[in-house]
Design an enzyme around this catalytic site. Structure first.
Site, PDB file in Angstrom:
ATOM      1  N   ASP A  30       3.438   9.469  -1.108  1.00 48.22           N
ATOM      2  CA  ASP A  30       2.257   8.706  -0.688  1.00 48.22           C
ATOM      3  C   ASP A  30       1.951   7.667  -1.752  1.00 48.22           C
ATOM      4  O   ASP A  30       1.947   7.994  -2.954  1.00 48.22           O
ATOM      5  CB  ASP A  30       1.068   9.683  -0.586  1.00 48.22           C
ATOM      6  CG  ASP A  30       0.098   9.285   0.516  1.00 48.22           C
ATOM      7  OD1 ASP A  30       0.043   8.099   0.831  1.00 48.22           O
ATOM      8  OD2 ASP A  30      -0.605  10.171   1.036  1.00 48.22           O
ATOM      9  N   HIS A  66       0.809  -1.236   0.000  1.00 48.16           N
ATOM     10  CA  HIS A  66       0.000   0.000   0.000  1.00 48.16           C
ATOM     11  C   HIS A  66       0.835   1.276   0.000  1.00 48.16           C
ATOM     12  O   HIS A  66       0.274   2.367  -0.027  1.00 48.16           O
ATOM     13  CB  HIS A  66      -0.927   0.013   1.218  1.00 48.16           C
ATOM     14  CG  HIS A  66      -2.055  -0.965   1.107  1.00 48.16           C
ATOM     15  ND1 HIS A  66      -3.342  -0.583   0.785  1.00 48.16           N
ATOM     16  CD2 HIS A  66      -2.084  -2.317   1.235  1.00 48.16           C
ATOM     17  CE1 HIS A  66      -4.116  -1.655   0.756  1.00 48.16           C
ATOM     18  NE2 HIS A  66      -3.382  -2.714   1.023  1.00 48.16           N
TER      19      HIS A  66
HETATM   20  O1  F6P Z   1      -1.467   2.725   3.847  1.00 46.33           O
HETATM   21  C1  F6P Z   1      -0.393   2.400   4.623  1.00 46.33           C
HETATM   22  C2  F6P Z   1      -0.811   2.108   6.042  1.00 46.33           C
HETATM   23  O2  F6P Z   1       0.244   1.668   6.818  1.00 46.33           O
HETATM   24  C3  F6P Z   1      -1.871   1.052   6.080  1.00 46.33           C
HETATM   25  O3  F6P Z   1      -1.340  -0.215   6.201  1.00 46.33           O
HETATM   26  C4  F6P Z   1      -2.670   1.467   7.233  1.00 46.33           C
HETATM   27  O4  F6P Z   1      -4.008   1.175   7.107  1.00 46.33           O
HETATM   28  C5  F6P Z   1      -2.499   2.964   7.278  1.00 46.33           C
HETATM   29  O5  F6P Z   1      -1.318   3.248   6.657  1.00 46.33           O
HETATM   30  C6  F6P Z   1      -2.572   3.470   8.674  1.00 46.33           C
HETATM   31  O6  F6P Z   1      -1.464   3.145   9.413  1.00 46.33           O
HETATM   32  P1  F6P Z   1      -1.534   2.342  10.775  1.00 46.33           P
HETATM   33  O7  F6P Z   1      -2.190   1.060  10.501  1.00 46.33           O
HETATM   34  O8  F6P Z   1      -0.115   2.207  11.187  1.00 46.33           O
HETATM   35  O9  F6P Z   1      -2.335   3.194  11.706  1.00 46.33           O
END
Ligand code: F6P
Length: 770
Positions: free
Chosen positions: A658, A447
């Site tokens: 991003d 992602h």
């Molecule tokens: O999009 C990258 C990401 O790490 C996702 O895996 C996740 O949903 C989002 O950012 C939010 O981050 P976290 O899960 O660390 O709160």
């Protein structure tokens, strides 16, 4: 079935068992009480008879004695020959005028019951009887009238017997009865609970579980057997048949319309997924869970965590059903899951199963905060943040990846499955899965950006991470550029054969396809957010609450993360008000910031930095009734985010780097009237698709401030034209299309795509474990 429901069912069954066992035991208790009383009566009657016989034996002797002087009479009456009877305490003899002539040595203790008894006898009652109980004695008293041959009353003889043995016997009987009744109660309780569980609860729970699987996973097996009542059993079979028929008709209908429409829908994705899965199970695995239970005022509340991954994948599982495996990070997660960490979600509209993985504090620290977010995250994002790599974090990362892989393997058992691994937290999982089950399809979607090889090579475990990812049959990124970077990295860092023509890698006999899949969102209409008058009311309320009733709103919605370019954005806002004073008092910037990863110092410092920047800018420009910036640093639900987007005329997305940025797409989707403009960083993946946005370089504060001015001053008509084009792109390239393309590509990967066993050390470890 949700665990709370199960608790309610158990307690209902238990209450019923209590009622039945309680009623029967109560009736038995009442009958036992009557029986006890009856036996006490029989014992006393027996005692009456014995006392009566003794008195009659003695009457003649006592009559003769009282014809003598009182002294002589007492001697005869109290002589040992007259005593010595079993349980006899003693005699007392009274004259016909009630005077005591003789009394045994303990008789004075019983004066109290004796006096009225003697009076009764003197008054003509033939043989009055009484019992008397004191702390020291329990006795039975019988008074006998003494009459001579002429029928004249000469006196009264009172015989006193000890009856403490009768009391003891009664008490023993009582204890036995109570014990028997308690035993009966518990036996009945156990029997009723067991019968209820075997005959109703277990079959009905099985039925509920089967229905859930039928609904969410399209379970192919027959309904459970042993249902209470043949009618229910028959109806269940028929229901299952009609349900499957309806679903396959819908799937067929949807297949025929698949090529007629541009827009992908839930139904169309579901039909496509059924085809791709071919009876197998869909499993999504990620670090972040789609529903997290947090304690609020002592009660568990489900929240949807902020972030693109959940935004994108929850609708996919809602459409297709299946299993989502994720870290249970909420403080009320354990109490809302069953013993295996499972529950069905979304709460209140259950469509798929969430299985939570429990991690220790050390594991979470090392795997999530450490390696994933202080190491991998800054390596993959070019935001000039120095990555930190610690070997103990790596050890936790490997162990937690193995924990996830083991849990997935346990869940899928020997069945077929398609596993969609998500993101940089779980890079080793594809290889671990394939090592044990080479025939299942495994895809991984990354992602975040994939950096160039030069940036990635600083990671001490670069080869292990690449090998882990290369276990997947399909490796997905948001952009072609990230696919290129990945292949370049593989080329330089592991011994693999690259097929640039088809964008594939062959590594240790296994082929991985590498493809771009630009992720997206579902429309707001499919999320339960207010519309019409309810939305207008919500907007009125929010404006009043934040004192922004009379301003044009610019909005920003982000996790508070240093990659999102938030300080740059605030500086650009400050510069905008400085350069274009005509907008002061008329425009307000509203930042919704969800605090994120706050155990990491860099993230905590960022919140402080942003608050102080917002403060400085507000201090410089604010008036009595206007503030240029409102900074709301807290978690906001989808409905609130939607309302803020709806009320705003400009949205700012200023990521320094991003993968995609779904806020940009959510904003476009929220502006149903088209009267809004998106200012978008050229370093967000979304800029490749949304080229009608005002694309900026967030490091260039002058350009950024000018873009804000341009967006604010754009005519509604111009906005509508550009927004219209972007809306069409987001509508057509929605998340259902993303998921359908990924599943279709994954299903098409070669079935011979298996690595020979023994090639992986991890395989041995997992096999030994299981
Ligand atoms: O999009 C990258 C990401 O790490 C996702 O895996 C996740 O949903 C989002 O950012 C939010 O981050 P976290 O899960 O660390 O709160």
């Amino acid at each position: 079935m949700r665990p709370e429901t199960r608790i309610i069912q158990v307690s209902k069954g238990f209450r019923m068992a209590l009622l039945i066992a309680g009623t029967i035991s109560l009736v038995a208790g009442v009958l036992a009480w009557f029986q006890l009383k009856r036996e006490e009566r029989i014992d006393l009657e027996d005692q009456d008879r014995r006392a009566h016989m003794l008195s009659h034996q003695l009457t003649e002797t006592v009559l003769q004695a009282i014809r003598q002087s009182d002294e002589e009479a007492a001697k005869i009456i109290l002589s040992p020959q007259l005593g010595g009877h079993r349980r006899l305490v003693g005699f007392a003899v009274f004259s016909s005028d009630g005077r005591r002539i003789a009394a045994g040595k303990d008789m004075l203790d019983f004066t109290e019951p004796m006096v009225p008894l003697v009076k009764q006898a003197l008054a003509g009652s033939p043989e009055p009887i009484t019992t008397f109980r004191s702390p020291d004695a329990s006795v039975h008293l019988l008074a006998t009238r003494l009459t001579d041959e002429g029928g004249n009353l000469r006196g009264v003889l009172v015989a006193v017997h000890d009856i403490s043995h009768l009391d003891e016997r009664a008490a023993n009987r009582q204890t036995q009865f109570i014990f028997a009744i308690v035993l009966v109660f518990f036996l009945l309780l156990t029997m009723v609970v067991a019968i209820n569980w075997a005959a109703y609860e277990r079959p009905l729970n099985n039925l509920a579980e089967w229905m859930r699987r039928l609904r969410t996973e399209n379970a192919p097996e027959a309904p459970p057997t042993g249902l209470p009542g043949t009618l229910l059993s028959g109806e269940t079979q028929r229901l299952a048949a009609s349900f499957r028929a309806a679903r396959s008709t819908a799937a067929a209908d949807s297949r025929t319309t698949i090529h007629d429409h541009n827009v992908w829908t839930r139904e169309r994705l579901r039909a496509q997924a059924v085809d791709c899965l071919a009876g197998g199970q869909l499993v999504v695995v990620s670090n972040r869970e789609p529903y997290m239970h947090q304690l609020r005022d002592g009660k568990p509340v489900a929240i949807v965590p902020a972030g693109g991954l959940v935004t994108a994948l929850d609708p996919v599982l809602q459409a297709c059903g299946g299993l989502w495996v994720a870290h249970g990070a909420g403080d009320a997660d354990r109490q809302t899951s069953d013993a295996k960490g499972r529950l069905t979600v979304p709460p209140g509209d259950e469509r798929y199963t969430l299985k939570r993985i429990w991690l220790s504090k050390d594991e979470e620290q090392g795997y999530y905060y450490g390696l994933s977010n202080e190491g991998m995250w800054p390596v993959c994002h070019l935001a000039h943040e120095r990555p930190i790599f610690r070997s103990e974090d790596w050890e936790h990362y490997v162990a937690v990846n193995r924990k996830f892989a083991t849990a997935i393997l346990e869940e899928i058992g020997s069945g077929d499955a398609m596993v969609l691994v998500q993101d940089y937290h779980l890079a080793l999982v594809p290889e671990m899965l394939k090592a044990v089950r080479p025939e299942i399809r495994v895809g991984i979607f990354w992602h975040i950006p994939w950096p160039n090889p030069e940036s990635f090579r600083i990671c001490p475990w670069r080869a292990q991470i690449l090998k882990g990812i290369l276990g997947a049959d399909l490796i997905g990124f948001h952009l072609q550029q990230y696919c290129n970077n990945f292949l370049d990295t593989v080329d330089r860092m592991v011994e693999a054969r690259l097929d640039w023509d088809h964008f594939a890698v062959e590594f240790q006999g296994h082929r991985s396809e590498v493809r771009p899949f630009p992720i997206s969102i579902e429309s707001w209409a499919e999320r339960s957010v207010p519309t019409g008058e309810a939305l207008a009311e919500q907007i009125r309320h929010l404006k009043e609450l934040h004192k922004i009733e009379n301003c044009e709103i610019i909005v920003g919605v982000d996790r508070i993360d240093y990659t999102k370019g938030l300080p740059e954005r605030l500086r650009a806002i400050g510069r905008f008000f400085e350069k274009y004073p005509q907008h002061r008092g008329k425009v307000t910037y509203l930042q919704l910031g969800a605090p994120s990863r706050t155990h990491i110092r860099r993230y905590r410092d960022l919140i402080v930095e942003l608050e102080s920047l917002a403060d400085q800018i507000n201090w410089k420009f604010q008036t009595d009734d206007w503030k240029p910036i409102r900074f709301l640093a807290s978690h906001h639900d989808a409905s609130t985010v939607h309302a803020f987007m709806q009320m705003s005329s400009v949205c700012l997305v200023s990521s320094l780097h991003d993968g995609m940025n779904l806020v940009a797409k959510e904003y476009v989707a929220a502006k149903t009237d088209g009267n809004g403009m998106l200012v978008l960083s050229e370093f967000a993946g979304a800029a490749r698709e949304l080229s009608d946005a005002l694309v900026i370089n967030p490091y260039d504060i002058e350009q950024f401030a000018d873009a804000i001015r341009f967006a604010v001053e754009m005519s509604p008509d111009d906005r509508r034209v550009q927004m219209g084009r972007m809306r069409q792109i987001v509508e057509e390239g929605n998340v259902y299309k993303w998921a359908a393309s990924f599943l279709t590509e994954l299903a098409a990967t070669r079935s011979t795509n298996v690595r020979s066993s023994g090639q992986f050390q991890v395989q041995k470890e997992l096999s030994t474990k299981s």
